[in-house]
Scaffold this motif. Structure first.
Motif, PDB file in Angstrom:
ATOM      1  N   GLY A 430       0.633  -1.112   0.101  1.00  0.00           N
ATOM      2  CA  GLY A 430      -0.036  -0.057  -0.058  1.00  0.00           C
ATOM      3  C   GLY A 430       0.724   1.311  -0.066  1.00  0.00           C
ATOM      4  N   PRO A 431       1.930   1.508  -0.879  1.00  0.00           N
ATOM      5  CA  PRO A 431       2.678   2.667  -1.077  1.00  0.00           C
ATOM      6  C   PRO A 431       1.539   3.588  -1.595  1.00  0.00           C
ATOM      7  N   TRP A 432       1.729   5.079  -1.014  1.00  0.00           N
ATOM      8  CA  TRP A 432       0.734   6.166  -1.835  1.00  0.00           C
ATOM      9  C   TRP A 432       1.087   6.109  -2.974  1.00  0.00           C
ATOM     10  N   GLN A 433       2.432   6.195  -3.611  1.00  0.00           N
ATOM     11  CA  GLN A 433       2.561   6.057  -4.907  1.00  0.00           C
ATOM     12  C   GLN A 433       3.991   5.110  -4.822  1.00  0.00           C
ATOM     13  N   MET A 434       4.010   4.768  -6.251  1.00  0.00           N
ATOM     14  CA  MET A 434       5.371   3.670  -6.433  1.00  0.00           C
ATOM     15  C   MET A 434       5.980   3.903  -8.012  1.00  0.00           C
ATOM     16  N   ALA A 435       7.229   3.796  -7.950  1.00  0.00           N
ATOM     17  CA  ALA A 435       7.825   4.258  -9.263  1.00  0.00           C
ATOM     18  C   ALA A 435       9.146   3.047  -9.330  1.00  0.00           C
ATOM     19  N   MET A 436       9.484   2.968 -10.513  1.00  0.00           N
ATOM     20  CA  MET A 436      10.653   2.208 -10.835  1.00  0.00           C
ATOM     21  C   MET A 436      11.482   2.834 -11.635  1.00  0.00           C
ATOM     22  N   TRP A 437      12.942   2.923 -11.541  1.00  0.00           N
ATOM     23  CA  TRP A 437      13.858   3.296 -12.453  1.00  0.00           C
ATOM     24  C   TRP A 437      13.969   2.212 -13.698  1.00  0.00           C
ATOM     25  N   PRO A 438      14.361   3.021 -14.819  1.00  0.00           N
ATOM     26  CA  PRO A 438      14.457   2.036 -15.986  1.00  0.00           C
ATOM     27  C   PRO A 438      15.258   0.863 -16.182  1.00  0.00           C
ATOM     28  N   SER A 439      16.243   0.789 -15.199  1.00  0.00           N
ATOM     29  CA  SER A 439      16.988  -0.201 -14.833  1.00  0.00           C
ATOM     30  C   SER A 439      16.603  -1.414 -13.991  1.00  0.00           C
ATOM     31  N   ALA A 440      15.613  -0.896 -13.165  1.00  0.00           N
ATOM     32  CA  ALA A 440      15.218  -1.926 -12.235  1.00  0.00           C
ATOM     33  C   ALA A 440      14.631  -3.293 -12.713  1.00  0.00           C
ATOM     34  N   LYS A 441      14.425  -4.140 -11.781  1.00  0.00           N
ATOM     35  CA  LYS A 441      13.779  -5.304 -12.027  1.00  0.00           C
ATOM     36  C   LYS A 441      13.048  -5.867 -10.828  1.00  0.00           C
ATOM     37  N   SER A 442      12.104  -6.446 -10.958  1.00  0.00           N
ATOM     38  CA  SER A 442      11.384  -7.215  -9.882  1.00  0.00           C
ATOM     39  C   SER A 442      10.589  -8.260 -10.225  1.00  0.00           C
ATOM     40  N   THR A 443      10.667  -9.625  -9.348  1.00  0.00           N
ATOM     41  CA  THR A 443       9.684 -10.797  -9.717  1.00  0.00           C
ATOM     42  C   THR A 443       9.845 -11.277  -8.370  1.00  0.00           C
ATOM     43  N   VAL A 444       9.122 -12.279  -8.070  1.00  0.00           N
ATOM     44  CA  VAL A 444       8.852 -13.362  -6.904  1.00  0.00           C
ATOM     45  C   VAL A 444      10.378 -13.725  -6.604  1.00  0.00           C
ATOM     46  N   VAL A 445      11.164 -14.216  -7.521  1.00  0.00           N
ATOM     47  CA  VAL A 445      12.545 -14.705  -7.315  1.00  0.00           C
ATOM     48  C   VAL A 445      13.356 -14.204  -8.417  1.00  0.00           C
TER      49      VAL A 445
END
Length: 535
Positions: A430-445
């Motif tokens: 529940g962040p009020w807003q969320m962003a990523m940098w163009p180089s970022a990554k995210s997965t469960v693993v």
């Protein structure tokens, strides 16, 4: 006592130049997607729209804003390459802007994209905008120009709790909370969408182009046999003189925007509060952040190098600097607004989680907004760490992140995997807003770890049968997993599905966070009550 963060980065080094080259390639991919989103519908659709004397959705938003004020767009890249047909920005422009001196959430249908019809992501984006408006205590302004739902996908739009009807429920609830709801009907407003202007506190309709009806002329003819034109069925004259659905008639789009600005000026709402401290630039140039991020995220990203380019004056009061050092916590200012910052500087251990939990408690008690900067592979695993209670200590951190009622903002600057994402206030927290940098990554693993796990499982199965896994069989297992995970980990994949609100350039992170903090500064304050911490 605050300290001045001094950078050790050498912008003349080969490592710095390599990182910038790698980052520029990722930046170009996002820029191409952004250009497509901003353009809206195809050239023919835009021409027809203009021939009807109508401004585009983005022109309408620009005409509504106070001159020279920023517009913090939400979900600009939503819908990118998600559907079989292009749906740039999910056929909806949404964001926070200043109207008549007051911050407001603005939601504008883009009728150049499939007539402004609602796809599943359009609904999600509209709901996300309303959630942000509610949390920040903002009025909402709806610039309506939509043909209603995209009927071939009605099962993903109509029946569920968070489908189309939730938009109308939100309007009613936010109006009940005293958050003004204002609509301008600047085109078609059909079927369930007709409830937007009908439920708002005050509504404007444009003569000749604005229409409101539950069933359009074609549906009326199909259902009853009655032949009626759109203007007679639901035009400005009918709704301002007979039904009372609209309160004001506008002669064109520009007039409608002027009327909305007038309504906004005389409704509830306070100007954006001034920052409590004088804003100061960091000692080190934020533009250098692209050179801090290692190519492919394979090298350590030094936490303090990032903070030295984000915090006012590069000043940082660190909390427990010698305890749990893989989580850096402390307070400072961004754009003159006080913040509590949590940034990863390695894998999470029990001590890191305990420190972060205590720090969040302190910030919640002192009403300090929280900023989470993700660069985390997860919690440390292994028999020693499980015996040391890492699951229990990690759960405390997730508890604190979930329950802290202060404004919370997340930026994925590097990696953000699995339980580490939860602990750092990922989307589900529940962040009020969320962003990523163009180089970022995210997965469960991570992709490599997942592929290795699946190969090991298959190898163990074969071992029970007296067989071994050949290199070719292992590669056949690993490659599809790695390819899929690499695609799904990318920021553009996340932003297209509204898993983050924006992709931001590192050099613009300070500005983005300052807008978030400025908007939240006027939000109603809530008291924090934590769940039970397992000791």
């Amino acid at each position: 006592m605050s300290t001045i963060l001094r950078s050790r980065l050498d912008p003349r080094s080969e490592d710095y130049a390599r990182n910038v080259r790698d980052f520029d390639a990722k930046r170009r991919v996002v820029a191409e997607a952004r250009a497509s989103a901003i353009a809206g519908g195809d050239a023919r659709s835009r021409q027809r729209h203009a021939e009807r004397g109508k401004l585009t959705a983005r022109q309408r938003v620009a005409g509504l804003l106070d001159p020279g004020t920023p517009f913090q767009e939400i979900g600009q890249l939503a819908g990118h390459s998600v559907y079989e047909q292009p749906v740039p920005s999910a056929a909806l422009v949404a964001g926070i802007g200043v109207v008549a001196g007051r911050p407001a959430m603005i939601v504008a249908n883009d009728a150049t994209v499939k007539g402004g019809t609602y796809f599943p992501l359009t609904v999600r984006k509209h709901l996300r905008a309303q959630d942000i408006a509610r949390e920040n205590g903002l009025p909402s302004i709806y610039l309506v120009d939509s043909g209603g739902v995209f009927l071939p996908m009605q099962q993903d739009l109509f029946p569920d709790e968070h489908h189309l009807g939730r938009i109308f429920r939100n309007i009613a609830e936010m109006s009940a909370l005293g958050l003004p709801q204002i609509a301008a009907v600047m085109g078609s407003c059909t079927a369930g969408g007709a409830y937007i202007p009908a439920m708002c506190d005050e509504t404007v309709i444009v003569r000749g182009t604005g229409t409101v009806f539950l069933g359009g002329p074609q549906l009326v003819r199909a259902a009853t046999g009655e032949v009626v034109d759109a203007e007679t069925l639901g035009g400005a004259d009918l709704h301002s003189r007979v039904t009372g659905v609209a309160d004001h008639i506008a002669e064109n789009d520009e007039h409608a925007l002027a009327l909305v600005r007038d309504i906004a000026a005389r409704t509830a709402g306070a100007p954006v509060p001034a920052p409590p401290a004088v804003p100061r630039p960091p000692l080190h140039d934020p533009a250098e952040l692209a050179g801090v991020v290692s190519a492919g995220l394979r090298e350590h990203i030094p936490a303090r190098e990032i903070l030295a380019r984000l915090l006012d004056g590069s000043e940082f009061t660190e909390y427990r600097s010698r305890f749990g050092p893989t989580m850096v916590c402390g307070t400072g200012h961004i754009g003159g607004y006080p913040v509590g910052v949590l940034i990863n500087d390695g894998v999470l251990f029990s001590e890191s989680a305990q420190k972060a939990t205590n720090f969040i408690e302190l910030c919640a008690q002192r009403d300090i907004p929280l900023v989470f900067l993700h660069n985390i592979n997860g919690f440390m695993v292994g028999a020693e760490y499980e015996a040391g209670g890492i699951t229990k200590h990690g759960a405390k951190l997730v508890n604190a992140v979930s329950c802290a009622a202060v404004p919370k903002f997340s930026v994925v600057v590097g990696a953000s995997y699995g339980a580490g994402n939860f602990a750092m206030c990922g989307r589900s927290m529940g962040p009020w807003q969320m962003a990523m940098w163009p180089s970022a990554k995210s997965t469960v693993v991570g992709a490599e770890q997942t592929a290795t796990v699946m190969a090991l499982i298959r190898s163990d199965q074969l071992a029970k049968e007296g067989r071994t896994l050949s290199p070719e069989e292992e590669e056949a297992i690993r490659k599809p997993i790695i390819d899929a995970y690499e695609e799904q980990a990318q920021p553009l994949y996340y932003a297209a599905r509204l898993w983050v609100d924006a992709i931001i350039d590192p050099g613009q992170t300070r500005e983005w966070l300052t807008l978030c903090l400025a908007t939240a500064a006027g939000a109603p304050r809530r008291q924090t009550s934590f769940g039970v911490f397992r000791m």
